[in-house]
Design a protein around this motif. Structure first.
Motif, PDB file in Angstrom:
ATOM      1  N   VAL A  80       0.837  -1.213   0.000  1.00 13.29           N
ATOM      2  CA  VAL A  80       0.000   0.000   0.000  1.00 13.29           C
ATOM      3  C   VAL A  80       0.867   1.256   0.000  1.00 13.29           C
ATOM      4  O   VAL A  80       0.487   2.278  -0.595  1.00 13.29           O
ATOM      5  N   HIS A 130       1.739   1.792  -3.503  1.00 18.48           N
ATOM      6  CA  HIS A 130       0.602   2.340  -4.242  1.00 18.48           C
ATOM      7  C   HIS A 130       0.472   3.844  -3.998  1.00 18.48           C
ATOM      8  O   HIS A 130       0.254   4.615  -4.945  1.00 18.48           O
ATOM      9  N   ASN A 131       0.594   4.264  -2.738  1.00 20.49           N
ATOM     10  CA  ASN A 131       0.528   5.697  -2.446  1.00 20.49           C
ATOM     11  C   ASN A 131       1.648   6.457  -3.142  1.00 20.49           C
ATOM     12  O   ASN A 131       1.426   7.545  -3.688  1.00 20.49           O
ATOM     13  N   ILE A 139       0.806   6.686  -6.873  1.00 16.63           N
ATOM     14  CA  ILE A 139      -0.259   7.672  -7.085  1.00 16.63           C
ATOM     15  C   ILE A 139       0.307   9.080  -6.972  1.00 16.63           C
ATOM     16  O   ILE A 139      -0.052   9.982  -7.748  1.00 16.63           O
ATOM     17  N   SER A 177      -2.262  12.769  -1.965  1.00 18.59           N
ATOM     18  CA  SER A 177      -1.952  11.431  -2.460  1.00 18.59           C
ATOM     19  C   SER A 177      -1.592  10.484  -1.321  1.00 18.59           C
ATOM     20  O   SER A 177      -1.963   9.309  -1.337  1.00 18.59           O
ATOM     21  N   GLN A 229      -2.753  10.606   1.662  1.00 18.83           N
ATOM     22  CA  GLN A 229      -3.906  10.385   2.522  1.00 18.83           C
ATOM     23  C   GLN A 229      -5.129   9.905   1.750  1.00 18.83           C
ATOM     24  O   GLN A 229      -6.238   9.893   2.294  1.00 18.83           O
ATOM     25  N   LEU A 230      -4.948   9.506   0.500  1.00 15.95           N
ATOM     26  CA  LEU A 230      -6.078   9.123  -0.348  1.00 15.95           C
ATOM     27  C   LEU A 230      -6.872   7.970   0.269  1.00 15.95           C
ATOM     28  O   LEU A 230      -6.310   6.949   0.654  1.00 15.95           O
ATOM     29  N   VAL A 254     -11.016   5.473  -3.418  1.00 14.36           N
ATOM     30  CA  VAL A 254     -10.637   4.057  -3.464  1.00 14.36           C
ATOM     31  C   VAL A 254     -11.655   3.212  -2.712  1.00 14.36           C
ATOM     32  O   VAL A 254     -12.080   2.145  -3.187  1.00 14.36           O
ATOM     33  N   SER A 308      -9.874  -3.600  -3.580  1.00 14.89           N
ATOM     34  CA  SER A 308      -8.698  -2.740  -3.744  1.00 14.89           C
ATOM     35  C   SER A 308      -7.407  -3.499  -3.455  1.00 14.89           C
ATOM     36  O   SER A 308      -6.368  -3.225  -4.060  1.00 14.89           O
ATOM     37  N   THR A 313      -4.971  -1.277  -5.824  1.00 16.31           N
ATOM     38  CA  THR A 313      -5.270   0.139  -5.610  1.00 16.31           C
ATOM     39  C   THR A 313      -5.388   0.495  -4.131  1.00 16.31           C
ATOM     40  O   THR A 313      -5.736   1.621  -3.792  1.00 16.31           O
ATOM     41  N   SER A 314      -5.127  -0.450  -3.248  1.00 14.58           N
ATOM     42  CA  SER A 314      -5.257  -0.194  -1.819  1.00 14.58           C
ATOM     43  C   SER A 314      -4.224   0.848  -1.372  1.00 14.58           C
ATOM     44  O   SER A 314      -3.105   0.890  -1.877  1.00 14.58           O
ATOM     45  N   THR A 315      -4.613   1.681  -0.420  1.00 15.48           N
ATOM     46  CA  THR A 315      -3.744   2.737   0.093  1.00 15.48           C
ATOM     47  C   THR A 315      -3.514   2.542   1.588  1.00 15.48           C
ATOM     48  O   THR A 315      -4.108   1.663   2.214  1.00 15.48           O
TER      49      THR A 315
END
Length: 313
Positions: A79, A82-83, A86, A236, A238-239, A243, A252, A257-259
């Motif tokens: 994650v 991913h962050n 992004i 980004s 803290q998204l 999601v 996710s 796409t998991s954050t």
């Protein structure tokens, strides 16, 4: 002797009044900041040392075990990646698009006001509405695939939400559509602050349109670009909402796409371990704070230098 002491005493009184005014005016903001930022972070850090179910007094002390588990958990590494992805894609995609659209909309063209409104409207729409609408349109039998079939591009149909090879790009398309308007408005505001005389002088010297934009407009737009980039970086990291609404905590994870915020929800509240979730929140805060401080130190420093000056009396 008294003649020399009087000006010093007057200056000391003026400095004292200035400090008192600053203290009185800043006190409400300081109180709110301490109550709604520092205190919750400190409380989360405290709960992070326990295995806690969210009710009653925490008694199951685990020390640094929660934080150690976070830093060694491959799922958290995913994650975090991913962050980071992004963040980079948001800067690389939204920045040039926003500058290009701002330059276009800063010119006198027909329908300029309408285009500005259309560009900015997605930003003011609630994330819940945006996420729900896009989640419906991006389904396998949704409007996006239906449109592709209607125009004879059925071979391009895809599982936009669940396919791990496409999901992150789908997320970036939604994020760009949602937040591009905010960046454009900021860039337009920055362009309005540039005096027209500078462009006129450059034209008289024979500079072409693109030379003016590259050598004058973009450098003078630098402070605005840096402020927008800072806001985009923090957003980004803290998204969460888009999601969670489009993919949910389970899809996710498999779609890539998991954050960090989704990880905090899944491993904290939904797993009944609020202590671990609090530790994740603290780690997110520390990462965001470190990035903000580094960015301010090395990027925003040139804009902040001279913005606060020491008064003289």
């Amino acid at each position: 002797m008294s003649d020399t002491l009087a000006p010093r005493r007057a200056a000391a009184r003026r400095r004292g009044r200035t400090r008192l005014e600053i203290a009185v005016l800043s006190a409400p903001a300081v109180i709110v900041f301490l109550a709604f930022v520092i205190f919750p972070v400190a409380l989360a850090a405290y709960y992070g040392f326990y295995r806690w179910k969210g009710y009653g007094d925490p008694t199951d002390w685990v020390g640094l075990n929660n934080y150690r588990l976070i830093l060694t958990d491959p799922a958290f590494h995913d994650v975090l990646w991913h962050n980071g992805l992004i963040l980079v894609l948001s800067l690389a995609v939204q920045g040039p698009l926003a500058i290009g659209l701002a330059l276009l909309l800063n010119r006198r063209i027909r329908g300029r006001s309408t285009i500005r409104v259309l560009v900015f409207v997605p930003y003011i729409i609630s994330e819940v509405i945006v996420g729900t609408g896009w989640s419906l349109m991006l389904q396998s039998d949704g409007a996006v695939n239906g449109l592709l079939r209607a125009v004879g591009l059925g071979s391009l149909e895809a599982d936009w939400i669940s396919d791990p090879d496409l999901a992150i790009w789908t997320l970036m398309a939604v994020i760009t559509w949602k937040y591009l308007g905010f960046a454009v408005i900021l860039m337009l505001a920055g362009l309005q602050s540039i005096p027209d005389e500078i462009f006129e002088a450059a034209q008289i010297d024979g500079a072409s349109y693109w030379q003016i934009q590259r050598r004058i407009t973009v450098p003078l737009l630098g402070p605005t670009i840096r402020i927008w980039a800072f806001l985009s970086i923090i957003g980004s990291l803290q998204l969460f909402d888009l999601v969670y609404i489009i993919w949910g905590q389970y899809v996710s994870g498999t779609a890539g796409t998991s954050t960090m915020a989704i990880y905090m929800l899944a491993q904290g509240r939904n797993a009944g371990n609020y202590g671990y979730g609090s530790a994740v929140a603290v780690v997110m805060f520390v990462i965001s704070l470190a990035v903000a401080l580094i960015y301010q130190r090395f990027v925003l420093r040139r804009d902040l230098r001279g913005a606060v000056t020491e008064g003289t009396v």
